[in-house]
Scaffold this active site. Structure first.
Site, mmCIF file in Angstrom:
data_model
loop_
_atom_site.group_PDB
_atom_site.id
_atom_site.type_symbol
_atom_site.label_atom_id
_atom_site.label_comp_id
_atom_site.label_asym_id
_atom_site.label_seq_id
_atom_site.Cartn_x
_atom_site.Cartn_y
_atom_site.Cartn_z
ATOM 1 N N ASP A 1 2.168 -9.704 -3.537
ATOM 2 C CA ASP A 1 2.883 -10.979 -3.640
ATOM 3 C C ASP A 1 4.362 -10.809 -3.987
ATOM 4 O O ASP A 1 4.961 -11.647 -4.668
ATOM 5 C CB ASP A 1 2.214 -11.908 -4.681
ATOM 6 C CG ASP A 1 0.763 -12.153 -4.357
ATOM 7 O OD1 ASP A 1 0.422 -12.187 -3.163
ATOM 8 O OD2 ASP A 1 -0.037 -12.312 -5.299
ATOM 9 N N LYS B 1 6.589 -10.012 0.785
ATOM 10 C CA LYS B 1 6.541 -9.207 2.028
ATOM 11 C C LYS B 1 6.617 -10.086 3.267
ATOM 12 O O LYS B 1 7.245 -9.728 4.256
ATOM 13 C CB LYS B 1 5.232 -8.381 2.066
ATOM 14 C CG LYS B 1 5.106 -7.382 0.931
ATOM 15 C CD LYS B 1 3.777 -6.645 0.957
ATOM 16 C CE LYS B 1 2.588 -7.511 0.649
ATOM 17 N NZ LYS B 1 2.511 -8.021 -0.734
ATOM 18 N N GLY C 1 -2.026 -12.865 1.470
ATOM 19 C CA GLY C 1 -1.482 -14.200 1.715
ATOM 20 C C GLY C 1 0.024 -14.051 1.786
ATOM 21 O O GLY C 1 0.674 -13.824 0.766
ATOM 22 N N HIS C 2 0.563 -14.078 2.981
ATOM 23 C CA HIS C 2 1.994 -13.825 3.185
ATOM 24 C C HIS C 2 2.672 -15.129 3.598
ATOM 25 O O HIS C 2 2.355 -15.696 4.643
ATOM 26 C CB HIS C 2 2.193 -12.735 4.250
ATOM 27 C CG HIS C 2 1.643 -11.404 3.827
ATOM 28 N ND1 HIS C 2 1.691 -10.282 4.620
ATOM 29 C CD2 HIS C 2 1.052 -11.002 2.664
ATOM 30 C CE1 HIS C 2 1.146 -9.261 3.968
ATOM 31 N NE2 HIS C 2 0.743 -9.679 2.790
ATOM 32 N N GLN D 1 -0.982 -6.313 0.220
ATOM 33 C CA GLN D 1 -1.137 -5.943 -1.193
ATOM 34 C C GLN D 1 0.071 -5.117 -1.657
ATOM 35 O O GLN D 1 1.162 -5.328 -1.157
ATOM 36 C CB GLN D 1 -2.458 -5.183 -1.442
ATOM 37 C CG GLN D 1 -3.717 -6.042 -1.273
ATOM 38 C CD GLN D 1 -4.164 -6.205 0.171
ATOM 39 O OE1 GLN D 1 -4.306 -5.242 0.904
ATOM 40 N NE2 GLN D 1 -4.397 -7.429 0.609
#
Ligand code: GDP
Ligand code: IMO
Ligand code: MG
Length: 423
Positions: free
Chosen positions: A13, A16, A40-41, A224
């Site tokens: 988080d 990225k 979750g990007h 990650q």
């Protein structure tokens, strides 16, 4: 630069998605190579917010081909939902602009069930995302996994699922005492999903090989962060893949030397979701302030992210562990205007003072040593940064011995300063 790897240098988080989207504009191909929809990007464009879990973050650029490499664990149902969300944002996905390796490992219903049951009833709670990531990698490593290509033949799929279920059935029935679908039911569900996904399934290894030969510009999008790496991370509170740049070679299938540079995405402070040690965690108002101002909620599970000061011994370690050549310092705006600012520069551990972590270090036993930094209150409207913020950046650069190539000071595409050229 021909190719760049984007790697989370902390516990995920770090921003990225934003950086991949921005640099993706200059690339031909953006590749995911490990993890799954535990990621979750977030990408913000104007008033539009897109959160990508499986589909690479270059997808907003129509000239970019998105590739999901064979190291990814792939949930076909989650993919269909995400594809619809992306389509609703006006992006048309075709077999030309999205390629999924037929060799991806499939996250089955059983894998998700096992993940959930272990978290709820097992002796060690990791705080997983509940997406079935760990059990799917276990199946892969123990050579009983289901591959994407298996979804295209109902007989093969049924036979493999029957074999796959034998051991799990004992756990579901006797240990966890939970309901589960039969192998035939699960085969039917996956087979129907497979029909929809088949047009995108291909040999991505050869596609990437060809792209490299044609001198295309490639961006590898890590999910990650290095501290969640199965080998380099804070084991057992990690994810089940190689999140460091080593994962690219195995998960995308690349020849050696084909990555020009590795960009570590680094929050100006530290956050962590889920369980596990966190040396610089703040349990006071300051931590609460950073959490609120930074909007630190998980993009996949909505959980509150734990917050703390920047941890330089961990960052120095991830620079080495993932061969980072520069970093992007993100969310600098969140620290702007604070009346106290610290960084951790060393640990006291087992009677020694150390300035770099290493695999297997017990992070729950280290005592972080802090340096007080001068506070800054930049509004980022001018081209230059305050001397105090420049000092903060210099402190980081001197410590980790690689440059801060990017400063991000907001979620929008425009809220960024490049101090180094990428592509
Ligand atoms: P990722 O998993 O590394 O892609 O990061 P996430 O998307 O999970 O979390 C990063 C969050 O911070 C998202 O909500 C982004 O929109 C936001 N973000 C990214 N860069 C910045 C920044 O420089 N400043 C602020 N305030 N927010 C940012
Ligand atoms: P992105 O790509 C932050 C964490 C979970 C948990 C541990 C194991 O958005 O940075 P898993 O479901 O993978 O078995 O969970 O890893 N985790 C993440 N934390 N960002 C992520 O992805 C994460 N993906 C997994 O919270 O602690
Ligand atoms: Mg995220």
């Amino acid at each position: 630069m021909q190719s760049l790897a984007i790697i989370g240098s902390q516990w995920g988080d770090e921003g990225k998605g934003k950086i991949t989207d921005l640099l993706g504009a200059k690339c031909d191909v953006v590749v995911r190579y490990q993890g799954g929809n535990n990621a979750g990007h977030t990408i913000i464009v104007g008033d539009k917010k897109i959160v990508l879990h499986l589909i690479p973050s270059g997808v907003l650029h129509s000239h970019c081909t998105s590739v999901i490499g064979h190291g990814v664990v792939f949930d076909p149902e989650a993919f269909m939902v995400e594809m619809e969300n992306v389509s609703n944002s006006g992006i048309n996905l075709t077999s030309e602009n999205l390629k999924i390796s037929s060799n991806c490992s499939i996250i089955t219903y059983y894998n998700k069930l096992l993940d959930g049951q272990r978290e709820a009833k097992g002796p060690v709670k990791i705080g997983t995302t509940g997406k079935g990531i760990g059990p799917t990698y276990e199946d892969k490593i123990s050579r009983k996994g289901i591959k994407l290509r298996d979804l295209f033949d109902l007989d093969i799929l049924t036979t493999k699922l029957e074999a796959n279920l034998i051991e799990k059935e004992a756990l579901f029935k006797n240990l966890y005492r939970c309901d589960y679908p039969s192998a035939q039911e699960e085969a039917k569900r996956l087979y129907e999903l497979g029909k929809k996904i088949k047009p995108f399934a291909t040999d991505t290894f050869s596609f990437l090989d060809q792209s490299i030969r044609e001198n295309k510009k490639l961006l590898y999008e890590g999910a990650q962060g290095v501290l969640l790496d199965i080998d380099y991370g804070s084991y057992p509170f990690v994810t089940s893949s190689n999140t460091s740049c080593g994962g690219i070679y195995t998960g995308a299938g690349l020849p050696g030397k084909s990555i020009s540079e590795v960009l570590g995405i680094t929050k100006a402070y530290t956050t962590r979701v889920g369980e596990g040690p966190f040396p610089t965690e703040l349990f006071d108002d300051v931590g609460e302030f950073i959490q609120t101002k930074g909007g630190e909620f998980g993009a996949t599970t909505g959980r509150k992210r734990r917050c703390g000061w920047l941890d330089l011994p961990l960052l120095k370690y991830t620079v080495k562990a993932s061969n980072l050549t520069s970093i992007a310092l993100t969310k600098v705006d969140v620290l702007s205007g604070m009346d106290t600012l610290k960084v951790c520069y060393a640990y006291e551990y087992e009677g020694e003072t150390i300035d770099c972590a290493y695999p297997g270090i017990d992070l729950s036993k280290v005592k972080p040593l802090y340096k007080k930094m001068k506070c800054f209150s930049d509004d980022f409207k001018s081209d230059t940064l305050s001397k105090e913020l420049e000092d903060y950046i210099k402190e980081v650069e001197q410590f980790i011995e690689i440059p801060v190539g990017i400063i991000a000071y907001g979620p929008e595409r425009s809220e960024i300063k490049f101090r180094k050229d990428y592509f």
